[in-house]
Design an enzyme around this catalytic site. Structure first.
Site: not given
Length: 166
Positions: A139, A121
């Site tokens: 995501d 991330d």
């Protein structure tokens, strides 16, 4: 003559999402230092983080079993989405695009889980000192696809209601 081919034509979108996701993660790992935010906007930083859990770091602090659990879930969901795409008629657009976005994001994060043992991330959104959990392009694609699916359900509901009233 009716076109009875499936909506699998939209798999190209899933592949593009997955490739862009992986490319942005490689770029993030090459230019960012783990845990060190890089200011972009007052509400946006790029911060390299690793998530061994699921969305919002759910179960991230467990002993490692969650890697294989979420891998299995991702594989099952990806297969289900591909089968669903195959069963949709090619004329449909909105729902197949939504499913392809979710599939591409799921496969992008699945790749990370299998290869690295965690999801990479790097997008960090915040307001003042309140931070939304870090996320990535996969995501984002999953979120957009899920929102599109929700809108599709609402649209179908209103169409059916309108037809029932006429």
């Amino acid at each position: 003559m009716a076109d009875n081919r499936s909506a699998l034509i939209w798999l190209w979108l899933a592949v593009v999402v997955c490739l862009l996701d992986q490319a942005t993660k490689v770029l993030a790992e090459s230019v960012l230092t783990y845990g060190q935010p890089v200011y972009v906007l007052p509400v946006l930083d790029f911060t390299l983080l690793y998530n061994p859990g699921a969305a919002f770091s759910f179960l991230a602090d467990q002993g490692g079993w969650q890697r294989w659990f979420f891998t299995a879930v991702s594989v099952a969901v990806s297969i289900m989405l591909a089968v669903w795409l195959k069963r949709l008629p090619r004329e449909q657009v909105w729902l197949p695009v939504a499913l392809a976005l979710i599939l591409g994001g799921a496969v992008g994060n699945l790749f990370d889980r299998i290869v690295y043992g965690h999801v990479v991330d790097f997008i960090s959104v915040h307001w003042d000192k309140s931070y939304f959990p870090a996320f990535n392009l996969a995501d984002s694609a999953i979120t957009v696809g899920a929102a599109m699916m929700a809108l599709d359900v609402v649209r179908e509901f209103w169409q059916e209601r309108k037809q029932a009233q006429s």
